[in-house]
Design an enzyme around this catalytic site. Structure first.
Site, mmCIF file in Angstrom:
data_model
loop_
_atom_site.group_PDB
_atom_site.id
_atom_site.type_symbol
_atom_site.label_atom_id
_atom_site.label_comp_id
_atom_site.label_asym_id
_atom_site.label_seq_id
_atom_site.Cartn_x
_atom_site.Cartn_y
_atom_site.Cartn_z
ATOM 1 N N GLU A 75 0.803 -1.213 0.000
ATOM 2 C CA GLU A 75 0.000 0.000 0.000
ATOM 3 C C GLU A 75 0.840 1.269 0.000
ATOM 4 O O GLU A 75 0.312 2.363 -0.235
ATOM 5 C CB GLU A 75 -0.942 0.007 1.210
ATOM 6 C CG GLU A 75 -2.096 -0.986 1.117
ATOM 7 C CD GLU A 75 -3.031 -0.693 -0.044
ATOM 8 O OE1 GLU A 75 -3.180 0.479 -0.410
ATOM 9 O OE2 GLU A 75 -3.617 -1.647 -0.589
ATOM 10 N N GLU A 110 8.209 -21.881 7.180
ATOM 11 C CA GLU A 110 8.492 -21.065 8.360
ATOM 12 C C GLU A 110 9.460 -21.754 9.326
ATOM 13 O O GLU A 110 10.020 -21.108 10.201
ATOM 14 C CB GLU A 110 7.207 -20.722 9.094
ATOM 15 C CG GLU A 110 6.526 -21.881 9.778
ATOM 16 C CD GLU A 110 5.307 -21.427 10.559
ATOM 17 O OE1 GLU A 110 5.305 -21.632 11.788
ATOM 18 O OE2 GLU A 110 4.372 -20.867 9.972
#
Length: 302
Positions: free
Chosen positions: A84, A115
């Site tokens: 954004e 992960e």
């Protein structure tokens, strides 16, 4: 490695021990009540967030970058904030980036095992040529994700400023960070589902970091996003409204000036308020390090 069951984020919330028996309305009210505690938990770590913003501002002013590193939900929250920044603040996509365990595909589909690889976290940052001007923020609700730990350890070895965001006290990744941010949100209403309150806290903290850093590097004038990329009708209308609000010029005249600048809001504002042409306005903005108010003041001095 710390046992997962001992972590606060993995605990059972006594308020929801009979969640499956509650009415829809009661579940929603309980979720809302619990969510209201997140902002208070974030408030407690504002001093650490402030230190982080100061480091990010230094990074931006010296040609450095802000990188978010995470896995699963935490990593996806980092992606949401990073992507954004270009449309909101007109920044390069390289200025704020998100590094997600498992790569871009993990944004849409869980990639199991990524992960748990500490070396992969280091390798992904190595590929980005991390240096001492960068700020690396590792995000993990548990505070123990190997991928994030590996990335932070590597970043520190390269001289980068390291920050950790977790939701447990004395977390493992806190020990790998120059600035540890521990937002203690407590047990989730759905046991262990850190996509709830923990993830909400991550979004709040990242919003605070990126937005405040952009304000302090000239991307905002008053409370307006004057560096936005006016790439569609809605954003062009927003740009026009900003120019009208700041300059008190009517819409037709504001749009005329914006068209001259290619819808560069900063240029348009300085052109109007300083009563200069586009080239002079650009020079003033550069001399003011991107700050609109300072650019207008410089014009009155000269």
């Amino acid at each position: 490695m710390e046992k997962l069951s001992l972590l606060t984020t993995e605990g059972s919330n006594p308020k929801t021990s009979r969640l499956d028996e509650m009415s829809i309305k009661d579940i929603l009210k309980t979720m809302n009540d619990e969510d209201q505690t997140v902002a208070l938990a974030v408030r407690k770590v504002i001093p650490q967030i402030e230190k982080t913003v100061e480091k990010v501002v230094e990074a931006f002013n010296s040609g450095g970058r802000l990188l978010y590193v995470g896995a699963g939900t935490s990593g996806r929250v980092g992606v949401m904030d990073a992507v954004e920044c270009p449309p909101t603040f007109g920044t390069s996509p390289d200025l704020v980036k998100a590094v997600l365990a498992g790569g871009k595909g993990a944004m849409y589909e869980a990639i199991e095992g990524a992960e748990d690889d500490e070396t992969l976290g280091a390798k992904d940052l190595e590929n980005l040529q991390i240096n001492g001007r960068d700020v690396i923020i590792g995000i993990a609700a548990s505070g123990r994700t190997p991928y994030v730990k590996g990335a932070l350890v590597y970043a520190k070895s390269r001289g980068a400023t390291t920050v950790s965001i977790s939701n447990n006290e004395n977390s493992l990744i806190s020990n790998c960070a120059d600035i540890p941010i521990e937002v203690i949100t407590g047990p989730e209403i759905l046991t262990g589902s850190t996509r709830l309150r923990a993830a909400t806290s991550h979004k709040m903290v990242l919003n605070m970091i990126s937005t405040t850093a952009m304000v302090k590097t000239g991307k905002v004038y008053q409370n307006l996003m004057v560096d936005l990329n006016a790439s569609n009708f809605k954003l062009r209308e927003r740009a026009k409204k900003m120019v009208c609000t700041i300059t008190e010029m009517d819409e037709d005249k504001a749009e005329s000036v914006l068209k001259q600048t290619g819808y560069n809001v900063k240029l348009a504002i300085v052109m109007i308020l300083a009563e200069v042409d586009k080239e002079k306005a650009q020079t003033l903005i550069e001399s003011a390090d991107g700050f609109v108010g300072k650019a207008v003041t410089l014009a009155s001095i000269k």
